[in-house]
Design a protein around this motif. Structure first.
Motif, PDB file in Angstrom:
ATOM      1  N   LYS A  96       0.831  -1.210   0.000  1.00 35.79           N
ATOM      2  CA  LYS A  96       0.000   0.000   0.000  1.00 35.79           C
ATOM      3  C   LYS A  96       0.868   1.265   0.000  1.00 35.79           C
ATOM      4  CE  LYS A  96      -0.750   0.147   5.023  1.00 35.79           C
ATOM      5  NZ  LYS A  96      -1.780   0.145   6.088  1.00 35.79           N
ATOM      6  N   ASN A 145     -14.971   1.655   2.739  1.00 40.07           N
ATOM      7  CA  ASN A 145     -14.211   0.443   3.016  1.00 40.07           C
ATOM      8  C   ASN A 145     -14.701  -0.246   4.288  1.00 40.07           C
ATOM      9  OD1 ASN A 145     -11.958  -1.329   2.354  1.00 40.07           O
ATOM     10  ND2 ASN A 145     -10.958  -0.491   4.153  1.00 40.07           N
ATOM     11  N   ARG A 164      -4.900   4.348  -4.706  1.00 43.96           N
ATOM     12  CA  ARG A 164      -5.398   3.071  -4.189  1.00 43.96           C
ATOM     13  C   ARG A 164      -6.923   3.006  -4.307  1.00 43.96           C
ATOM     14  NH1 ARG A 164      -2.088   3.458   0.896  1.00 43.96           N
ATOM     15  NH2 ARG A 164      -3.954   2.722   1.976  1.00 43.96           N
ATOM     16  N   ASP A 216      -6.982  -1.468  -1.839  1.00 47.10           N
ATOM     17  CA  ASP A 216      -7.458  -1.733  -0.484  1.00 47.10           C
ATOM     18  C   ASP A 216      -8.774  -2.493  -0.452  1.00 47.10           C
ATOM     19  OD1 ASP A 216      -5.411   0.241  -0.328  1.00 47.10           O
ATOM     20  OD2 ASP A 216      -6.105   0.794   1.660  1.00 47.10           O
ATOM     21  N   LYS A 276      -8.168   5.496  -1.441  1.00 43.87           N
ATOM     22  CA  LYS A 276      -7.978   5.681   0.001  1.00 43.87           C
ATOM     23  C   LYS A 276      -7.270   6.999   0.285  1.00 43.87           C
ATOM     24  CE  LYS A 276      -8.893   3.360   3.041  1.00 43.87           C
ATOM     25  NZ  LYS A 276      -8.332   2.101   3.536  1.00 43.87           N
TER      26      LYS A 276
END
Length: 266
Positions: free
Chosen positions: A36, A164, A217, A221, A254
């Motif tokens: 990440k 998320n 991202r 994720d 993200k």
């Protein structure tokens, strides 16, 4: 409870700006030693490649630049870079990383305490979500730009964090406003909503131009099979790169990244 006691309790609950003294090595490893962190860093390098490889020597401020990973490529290309951070321990790592570059200045300072200056490029990556008054910080960052200068801003996306957590069924966490009492130190305490930041900049800096918007991202994720984050990293990176600036995916990253350009004259 008396008024004085209520004020004392309120004072103890106000979140403070976060620095990373005591966990500098963990911070460096967590950010840059994982898929990440790697994908975030590589995407930012791609978005900033025209600046990094500029034939003109640029004056660059890496505001809250931590251990100097983003400072490094600018130093390698011969730009004049000032790195500042409020944590002495992360700057100790930065000093080792950047020791050979004599055009690099490292300052132990909070961003808003910096002396007035003007830069071609101001980098402020993953800082807004750690400070108590992010919009006040934005005003200061914009004041440090030369006419024609650019602010590169990235921050933890509150909307994506909510999305998320909903996917994973963390409904109690969502209902608590994405806050928990014993919060992990590397978990941002003040995530920002991209559209609110954009609205703020457009309201207060109407003549400035947002040259770039992207999610970082947007897919990484959300993978159910976390092994693919590593085993198929190159494929995933190309997917992120292809769709990072496209609707609707950019809003799901993200982290959110934008570049704001100050006009040559106002």
């Amino acid at each position: 409870m008396t008024k004085k006691k209520k004020q004392a309790v309120a004072a103890t609950t106000v979140k403070q700006d976060t620095f990373f003294d005591g966990i500098a090595n963990k911070f460096d490893k967590n950010i840059y030693g994982t898929s990440k962190g790697k994908i975030r860093h590589q995407l930012l390098l791609h978005f900033l490649s025209d600046f990094i490889h500029s034939e003109k020597e640029l004056s660059v401020l890496d505001a809250g630049g931590g251990t100097g990973m983003m400072t490094l490529p600018f130093c390698q290309q011969g730009h004049r870079v000032t790195l500042c951070d409020g944590s002495e321990e992360v700057l100790d790592i930065a000093k080792q990383r950047l020791a050979e570059y004599n055009k690099c200045t490292i300052i132990h300072s909070e961003i808003e305490a910096l002396e007035p200056a003007s830069y071609d490029l101001v980098l402020c990556h993953a800082v807004l979500e750690w400070v108590n008054e992010p919009k006040r910080l934005l005003h200061h960052l914009c004041s440090l730009l030369k006419p024609g200068g650019t602010l590169s801003l990235s921050f933890f996306n509150r909307d994506a964090a909510l999305f998320n957590n909903a996917i994973w069924g963390n409904f109690d966490y969502i209902n608590k406003g994405l806050n928990i009492r014993n919060q992990v130190r590397l978990n941002p305490h003040n995530a920002q909503r991209p559209q609110e930041i954009i609205n703020f900049l457009q309201e207060h800096y109407r003549d400035y131009i947002i040259r770039h918007k992207a999610g970082i991202r947007c897919f990484h994720d959300y993978l159910h099979d976390r092994n693919k984050q590593i085993d198929e990293y190159d494929v995933l990176f190309e997917l992120e790169l292809k769709h990072s600036s496209e609707e609707p995916f950019l809003w799901l990253g993200k982290y959110f990244h934008l570049m704001l350009e100050r006009p040559e004259s106002i």
